[in-house]
Design an enzyme around this catalytic site. Structure first.
Site, PDB file in Angstrom:
ATOM      1  CG  HIS A 105      -3.315  -3.503   3.324  1.00 12.18           C
ATOM      2  ND1 HIS A 105      -2.282  -3.042   3.810  1.00 12.18           N
ATOM      3  CD2 HIS A 105      -4.101  -2.711   2.753  1.00 12.18           C
ATOM      4  CE1 HIS A 105      -2.428  -1.602   3.668  1.00 12.18           C
ATOM      5  NE2 HIS A 105      -3.558  -1.507   3.126  1.00 12.18           N
ATOM      6  CB  CYS A 109      -1.036  -0.092   1.131  1.00 18.51           C
ATOM      7  SG  CYS A 109      -2.344   1.172   0.745  1.00 18.51           S
ATOM      8  CD  GLU A 138      -0.631  -5.781   5.753  1.00 14.17           C
ATOM      9  OE1 GLU A 138      -0.643  -6.000   4.413  1.00 14.17           O
ATOM     10  OE2 GLU A 138      -0.973  -4.393   5.803  1.00 14.17           O
TER      11      GLU A 138
END
Lengths: 81, 233
Positions: free
Chosen positions: B205, B88, B207
């Site tokens: 994302h 990002c 994560e």
């Protein structure tokens, strides 16, 4: 002391959605003769330099190194005393 | 042996703790934070440049962060061939730093988009993606206003020629469609790698998709893929 006025706009080949949205709104306002809108950034810098050329060079360095991203943006520099 | 991961923290980073949690508590890696003022990376196997709004996104996303002392260390780290993952805002910073080609425009429809999307693994010949089959669809969140990836035609052919496109936005069945390309990115690009193959930038994302409780655990095969590559290195 010189004043640098910098205009930064998206490159002509790139669609400017903010400009397009503003254009659309202007059309709705009845301003039909407004044919195209491009939205960019305006930056002013006071520059301590010995000559206009030196001030211009400095301003252009500032643009290429940080203020504009030439992958997607064009810039124009004006120098005033 | 446990892998050593570093997560950079800039003023305004907000996914640094998500990345830390994903690495330390889900992947059980030895994880540390790196401060933006740090001048050295040290002995790490992978550096993550996390998401957020570094320096308030002033001027352009990532434009100011690029001048942090830590980014000079990242440049050296990349030159030495070590892997760097930008997620990002991290992707935006890597673009501004010239570690990846192209730039980010505002999303085509001008809205900040925060939702789960599908991305397809386009190429598994990189250390980041080698553990996944090409065509694998991952369901991962996006959360950005400036994720409309731009590169000129010449740059795009170059990316294709060197197999640098890692992920594309797609529908749930893995079809790359116009509707799935919600931010207007050139060629539906969601993530790219550099020519040397040790830098990956992606807008989604992974994560934040590490536990079923949070909606998706599709980030796990992605990070397992990276960890396996690091194991072999």
């Amino acid at each position: 002391m010189y004043k640098a006025k910098v205009n930064i706009t998206l490159r002509k080949s790139i669609l400017d959605p903010k400009g397009k949205a503003a254009h659309h709104a202007l059309q709705n306002l009845g301003l039909k003769n407004v044919k195209d809108v491009r939205i960019g950034k305006f930056i002013e810098m006071n520059i301590d330099a010995d000559s206009q050329n030196e001030a211009r060079e400095l301003a252009e360095t500032a643009c290429t190194q940080l203020l504009a991203n030439e992958v997607m943006e064009d810039f124009q520099v004006e120098i005033e005393e | 042996m446990s892998k050593k991961i570093g997560v950079i923290v800039f003023p305004g980073s907000n996914c640094d703790h998500d990345a830390y949690h994903a690495m330390k508590h889900v992947m059980n890696a030895d994880t540390t934070f790196l401060w933006h003022k740090d001048k050295e990376i040290g002995d790490l196997d992978l550096v993550i440049v996390p998401g957020g709004f570094s320096y308030g996104d002033y001027l352009r996303s990532g434009a100011i962060a690029r001048f942090s002392p830590i980014m000079e260390a990242v440049q050296d780290y990349v030159k030495k061939g070590f892997p760097v993952l930008g997620i990002c805002n991290g992707f935006q910073i890597l673009l501004e730093a010239g570690l990846l080609p192209g730039a980010m425009l505002h999303n085509e429809k001008l809205r900040f988009v925060c939702k789960n999307v599908n991305i397809r693994v386009e190429n598994n010949r990189s250390l980041f993606t080698s553990g996944m089959k090409e065509g694998t669809v991952l369901n991962v969140p996006v959360s950005h206003g400036e994720g409309n990836y731009f590169i000129d035609d010449e740059g795009l052919s170059d990316l294709k020629e060197h197999e640098q496109i890692a992920f594309r936005y797609c529908d749930a069945n893995g079809n790359v469609t116009q509707e799935a390309n919600f931010n207007g990115s050139v060629d539906s690009i969601a993530g790219i790698i550099n020519k040397q193959g040790n830098v990956l930038g992606m807008m989604p994302h992974p994560e934040r998709a590490m536990e079923p409780l949070l909606g998706s655990s599709d980030g796990i095969p992605f990070f397992e893929s990276i960890f396996n590559s690091l194991q072999l290195a």
